[in-house]
Scaffold this motif. Structure first.
Motif, PDB file in Angstrom:
ATOM      1  N   GLU A  73       0.762  -1.054  -0.204  1.00 54.09           N
ATOM      2  CA  GLU A  73       0.089   0.330   0.162  1.00 54.09           C
ATOM      3  C   GLU A  73       1.041   1.312  -0.051  1.00 54.09           C
ATOM      4  OE1 GLU A  73      -2.786  -0.349   3.179  1.00 54.09           O
ATOM      5  OE2 GLU A  73      -3.061  -2.257   2.612  1.00 54.09           O
ATOM      6  N   LEU A  74       0.836   2.542  -0.565  1.00 51.69           N
ATOM      7  CA  LEU A  74       1.207   3.423  -0.717  1.00 51.69           C
ATOM      8  C   LEU A  74       1.273   4.063   0.881  1.00 51.69           C
ATOM      9  CD1 LEU A  74       0.641   4.753  -4.285  1.00 51.69           C
ATOM     10  CD2 LEU A  74       2.429   2.978  -3.821  1.00 51.69           C
ATOM     11  N   SER A  75       2.463   4.552   0.820  1.00 48.20           N
ATOM     12  CA  SER A  75       2.564   5.752   1.793  1.00 48.20           C
ATOM     13  C   SER A  75       4.083   5.747   1.654  1.00 48.20           C
ATOM     14  CB  SER A  75       2.582   5.108   3.295  1.00 48.20           C
ATOM     15  OG  SER A  75       3.317   4.616   3.280  1.00 48.20           O
ATOM     16  N   PRO A  76       4.543   7.509   2.604  1.00 47.69           N
ATOM     17  CA  PRO A  76       5.927   7.640   2.777  1.00 47.69           C
ATOM     18  C   PRO A  76       6.623   6.777   2.726  1.00 47.69           C
ATOM     19  CG  PRO A  76       3.686   9.533   3.811  1.00 47.69           C
ATOM     20  CD  PRO A  76       3.534   8.328   2.985  1.00 47.69           C
ATOM     21  N   GLY A  77       7.820   6.919   1.597  1.00 49.21           N
ATOM     22  CA  GLY A  77       9.290   5.407   2.154  1.00 49.21           C
ATOM     23  C   GLY A  77       7.878   4.086   2.009  1.00 49.21           C
ATOM     24  N   ILE A  78       7.612   4.151   1.006  1.00 50.42           N
ATOM     25  CA  ILE A  78       7.471   2.554   0.300  1.00 50.42           C
ATOM     26  C   ILE A  78       7.738   2.834  -0.879  1.00 50.42           C
ATOM     27  CG2 ILE A  78       5.558   1.557  -1.133  1.00 50.42           C
ATOM     28  CD1 ILE A  78       5.997   1.000   2.391  1.00 50.42           C
ATOM     29  N   VAL A  79       9.012   1.733  -1.597  1.00 51.29           N
ATOM     30  CA  VAL A  79       9.192   2.034  -2.900  1.00 51.29           C
ATOM     31  C   VAL A  79       8.531   1.044  -3.959  1.00 51.29           C
ATOM     32  CG1 VAL A  79      11.029   1.313  -3.804  1.00 51.29           C
ATOM     33  CG2 VAL A  79      10.988   2.317  -1.681  1.00 51.29           C
ATOM     34  N   VAL A  80       8.237   0.771  -4.938  1.00 49.96           N
ATOM     35  CA  VAL A  80       6.922   0.503  -5.098  1.00 49.96           C
ATOM     36  C   VAL A  80       7.228   0.819  -6.976  1.00 49.96           C
ATOM     37  CG1 VAL A  80       4.933   0.340  -4.296  1.00 49.96           C
ATOM     38  CG2 VAL A  80       5.398   2.156  -5.793  1.00 49.96           C
ATOM     39  N   ARG A  81       7.222  -0.831  -7.356  1.00 52.46           N
ATOM     40  CA  ARG A  81       7.417  -1.219  -8.856  1.00 52.46           C
ATOM     41  C   ARG A  81       6.169  -0.730  -9.437  1.00 52.46           C
ATOM     42  NH1 ARG A  81      11.843  -2.431 -11.245  1.00 52.46           N
ATOM     43  NH2 ARG A  81      13.033  -3.256  -9.626  1.00 52.46           N
ATOM     44  N   ILE A  82       6.285   0.727 -10.941  1.00 50.22           N
ATOM     45  CA  ILE A  82       5.095   1.292 -12.030  1.00 50.22           C
ATOM     46  C   ILE A  82       6.026   0.696 -12.822  1.00 50.22           C
ATOM     47  CG2 ILE A  82       3.406   2.592 -12.727  1.00 50.22           C
ATOM     48  CD1 ILE A  82       3.715   3.575 -10.005  1.00 50.22           C
ATOM     49  N   GLY A  83       5.408  -0.867 -13.707  1.00 56.03           N
ATOM     50  CA  GLY A  83       5.604  -0.737 -15.379  1.00 56.03           C
ATOM     51  C   GLY A  83       7.246  -1.681 -14.928  1.00 56.03           C
ATOM     52  N   ILE A  89       7.875   6.980  -2.683  1.00 53.25           N
ATOM     53  CA  ILE A  89       7.031   8.004  -2.059  1.00 53.25           C
ATOM     54  C   ILE A  89       7.554   8.657  -1.445  1.00 53.25           C
ATOM     55  CG2 ILE A  89       4.629   8.022  -2.001  1.00 53.25           C
ATOM     56  CD1 ILE A  89       4.643   6.491  -4.498  1.00 53.25           C
ATOM     57  N   THR A  90       6.934   9.920  -1.756  1.00 55.86           N
ATOM     58  CA  THR A  90       6.731  11.085  -0.804  1.00 55.86           C
ATOM     59  C   THR A  90       5.914  11.907   0.228  1.00 55.86           C
ATOM     60  OG1 THR A  90       7.577  12.872  -2.606  1.00 55.86           O
ATOM     61  CG2 THR A  90       9.460  11.232  -2.350  1.00 55.86           C
ATOM     62  N   GLU A  91       5.171  11.899  -0.044  1.00 53.53           N
ATOM     63  CA  GLU A  91       4.143  12.670   0.440  1.00 53.53           C
ATOM     64  C   GLU A  91       2.738  12.394  -0.460  1.00 53.53           C
ATOM     65  OE1 GLU A  91       4.765  16.891   0.479  1.00 53.53           O
ATOM     66  OE2 GLU A  91       5.850  16.945  -1.427  1.00 53.53           O
ATOM     67  N   ALA A  92       2.045  12.823   0.271  1.00 52.97           N
ATOM     68  CA  ALA A  92       0.056  12.969  -0.530  1.00 52.97           C
ATOM     69  C   ALA A  92       0.799  13.974  -0.994  1.00 52.97           C
ATOM     70  CB  ALA A  92      -0.656  11.995   0.094  1.00 52.97           C
ATOM     71  N   LEU A  93       0.213  14.207  -2.632  1.00 55.92           N
ATOM     72  CA  LEU A  93      -0.582  15.314  -3.130  1.00 55.92           C
ATOM     73  C   LEU A  93      -2.118  16.168  -2.917  1.00 55.92           C
ATOM     74  CD1 LEU A  93       2.228  15.006  -5.729  1.00 55.92           C
ATOM     75  CD2 LEU A  93       2.273  16.451  -4.137  1.00 55.92           C
ATOM     76  N   GLY A  94      -2.550  15.196  -3.485  1.00 59.42           N
ATOM     77  CA  GLY A  94      -4.058  15.032  -3.100  1.00 59.42           C
ATOM     78  C   GLY A  94      -4.981  13.901  -3.667  1.00 59.42           C
ATOM     79  N   MET A  95      -6.147  14.113  -3.045  1.00 59.57           N
ATOM     80  CA  MET A  95      -7.589  12.669  -3.269  1.00 59.57           C
ATOM     81  C   MET A  95      -8.465  13.568  -4.356  1.00 59.57           C
ATOM     82  SD  MET A  95      -9.399  10.974  -0.435  1.00 59.57           S
ATOM     83  CE  MET A  95      -7.870  10.385   0.343  1.00 59.57           C
ATOM     84  N   GLY A  96      -8.163  12.876  -4.952  1.00 64.88           N
ATOM     85  CA  GLY A  96     -10.140  12.623  -5.735  1.00 64.88           C
ATOM     86  C   GLY A  96     -10.951  11.401  -5.882  1.00 64.88           C
ATOM     87  N   SER A  97     -12.304  11.867  -6.801  1.00 65.37           N
ATOM     88  CA  SER A  97     -12.804  10.824  -6.766  1.00 65.37           C
ATOM     89  C   SER A  97     -13.126   9.704  -7.013  1.00 65.37           C
ATOM     90  CB  SER A  97     -14.324  11.583  -7.229  1.00 65.37           C
ATOM     91  OG  SER A  97     -13.882  11.356  -8.344  1.00 65.37           O
ATOM     92  N   PHE A  98     -11.528   9.794  -7.982  1.00 68.08           N
ATOM     93  CA  PHE A  98     -11.132   8.364  -8.710  1.00 68.08           C
ATOM     94  C   PHE A  98     -10.429   8.021  -7.517  1.00 68.08           C
ATOM     95  CE2 PHE A  98     -14.099  10.236 -11.546  1.00 68.08           C
ATOM     96  CZ  PHE A  98     -15.250   9.555 -11.316  1.00 68.08           C
ATOM     97  N   GLY A  99      -9.327   8.446  -6.900  1.00 70.85           N
ATOM     98  CA  GLY A  99      -7.967   8.018  -6.364  1.00 70.85           C
ATOM     99  C   GLY A  99      -6.837   8.769  -5.808  1.00 70.85           C
ATOM    100  N   VAL A 100      -5.995   8.449  -5.050  1.00 69.97           N
ATOM    101  CA  VAL A 100      -4.875   9.064  -4.151  1.00 69.97           C
ATOM    102  C   VAL A 100      -3.988   9.527  -5.564  1.00 69.97           C
ATOM    103  CG1 VAL A 100      -3.662   9.685  -2.093  1.00 69.97           C
ATOM    104  CG2 VAL A 100      -5.740   8.201  -2.471  1.00 69.97           C
TER     105      VAL A 100
END
Length: 450
Positions: A73-83, A89-100
């Motif tokens: 799950e995404l949170s600051p400090g987590i490392v994820v592979r995308i493609g 991940i460093t910080e949350a920028l914002g949240m909308g109706s379809f995602g973070v």
């Protein structure tokens, strides 16, 4: 007789561990019929040899195997592979109706700041929308426009079905500098000449984004242009740089208006797709489409044309008006025509926000949309918004006349800042109240008027 030691201790006395000696019979003992115990001089007693016991070497510890990167799950400090990219991940920028949306550092060379959007798709429609956003950014990133596109560029993406039946989609894109425009104008900085700054700031918004919207309109319609989806980065000299983000509601420009056998009932997408975006930036036609659907909208040709072609123009026009009004001087210092414009905007925004709150509450609490639509029809919401937008249009016309007359002042004593008339004229092209137009407005016209 030979003694064999086995590892598992059978007895334990104080700190001394005992091992049992198993007796292997000598062939002679076997012939004499004596047991191993008897051969050793013991009568049916087990032979126990005591000595300090040395524990066997410890087995190699089980190495912790972290879950696959994509499972985290995404949170600051987590490392994820995308493609093929790895993102921290460093910080949350914002949240909308379809995602973070998260800020992250990407390992692609050169190391770059990216924005990672995570969407949980609960239906095939959600997944198709996410897939189109990815495909659109890929396509736009490959375009070499005549002017810079002020939008994010594609970096990487992936999707994965989850155990609960949903699908998680992650999209990494270039992170653009700045903060949401609505955040900035909520508390604009103090400046010496607020009127001149307000006009210059609003003009920059049109000058910078109109060419981007023109390039985009040949490919797609954004459908959610508003002050929250526009970022602004202001330098030390007070010069703003604007960019457009969040293409989650974008639609293909060709299938939006052209019927296709692939669409339900062979319709155009505008006929069956839900109305999207922040309703405070809708034209009259979007309110009518929400209330009663495409059949009722088709009965009014002007509204029908407006809904198909004017959503993004209206969104940017109302955003520019919002910025202009928010940055104007206090009431006692503003020009009379602009004070009238402020009053018209306040009435419009108050009503639009009331209806927006009703929509938002229904969405958040799983309310009955049909009940809300019936209530809007009974109240005549689309007519109320048409009246408010018409009043805005009239105020813009009045202000334009005053600003244009000031441009003829050869003595240079006018209180209207340079560029005011062009800005107001461009706004009249962008802000519609559902009126009949000889032809749809377009971004080239907006730029020409400015």
């Amino acid at each position: 007789m030979r003694l064999h030691f086995v590892n598992p201790p059978l007895r334990q006395d104080a700190d001394v561990r005992c091992i049992v000696a198993l007796v292997e019979l000598h062939p002679r003992c076997a012939r004499q019929g004596c047991s191993g115990y008897q051969a050793m001089g013991y009568n049916n007693e087990p032979v126990v040899l005591q000595r300090p016991w040395v524990l066997p070497p410890k087995a190699a510890p089980l190495l912790y195997k972290p879950p696959p990167l994509a499972e985290l799950e995404l949170s600051p400090g987590i490392v994820v592979r995308i493609g093929t990219s790895t993102c921290e991940i460093t910080e949350a920028l914002g949240m909308g109706s379809f995602g973070v949306v998260w800020a992250a550092k990407c390992n692609k060379e050169p190391c770059q700041e990216v924005a990672v959007k995570e969407m949980i798709c609960r239906s095939s429609a959600d997944f198709q929308r996410a897939e189109y956003e990815i495909a659109l950014l890929k396509e736009l990133s490959a375009i070499v426009p005549s002017c810079p596109l002020r939008i994010p560029s594609y970096v990487a993406s992936d999707s994965k079905p989850l155990a609960d039946g949903t699908t998680r989609v992650r999209l990494a894109m270039s992170r653009l500098p700045g903060i949401p425009l609505d955040t900035y104008v909520a508390e604009p900085p103090e400046v010496e000449n607020r009127l001149r700054t307000a006009v210059a700031f609003a003009r920059a918004l049109v000058e910078q984004l109109a060419p981007t919207m023109a390039s985009l309109s040949s490919v797609a319609y954004h459908r959610d242009v508003n002050a929250h989806n526009i970022l602004v980065d202001v330098d030390a000299a007070g010069i703003p740089t604007h960019s457009l983000v969040d293409f989650g509601l974008a639609v293909n420009a060709s299938t939006w208006m052209d019927p296709s056998p692939k669409n339900p009932g062979g319709k155009s997408e505008w006929e069956f797709l839900d109305v999207g975006g922040d309703c405070r930036y809708w034209p009259v036609s979007a309110w009518r489409q929400f209330e009663a659907g495409c059949r009722a909208l088709s009965e009014a040709p002007a509204l029908c044309a407006e809904y198909q072609t004017h959503l993004d123009l209206q969104g940017l026009g109302l955003t520019v008006l919002q910025v202009l009004v928010a940055m104007l001087p206090e009431e006692g210092l503003v020009l009379r025509e602009l004070r009238t414009l402020q009053d018209a905007w306040t009435q419009y925004w108050d009503d639009a926000t009331e209806f927006w709150s009703a929509l938002l509450n229904t969405f958040r609490h799983g309310g009955d949309w049909s009940v809300l639509k019936q209530e809007f029809v009974a109240r005549g919401v689309h007519r109320i918004m048409a009246q408010r937008l018409k009043k805005l249009h009239d105020a813009l016309n009045t202000a334009l006349s005053a600003a244009a007359a000031a441009n003829l002042d050869e003595e240079g004593t006018s209180d209207w800042p340079h560029g005011s008339a062009g800005l107001l004229w461009a706004l009249l092209a962008m802000v519609s109240y559902g009126e009949e137009r000889t032809e749809p407005a377009h971004w080239g016209e907006v730029t020409m008027r400015l």
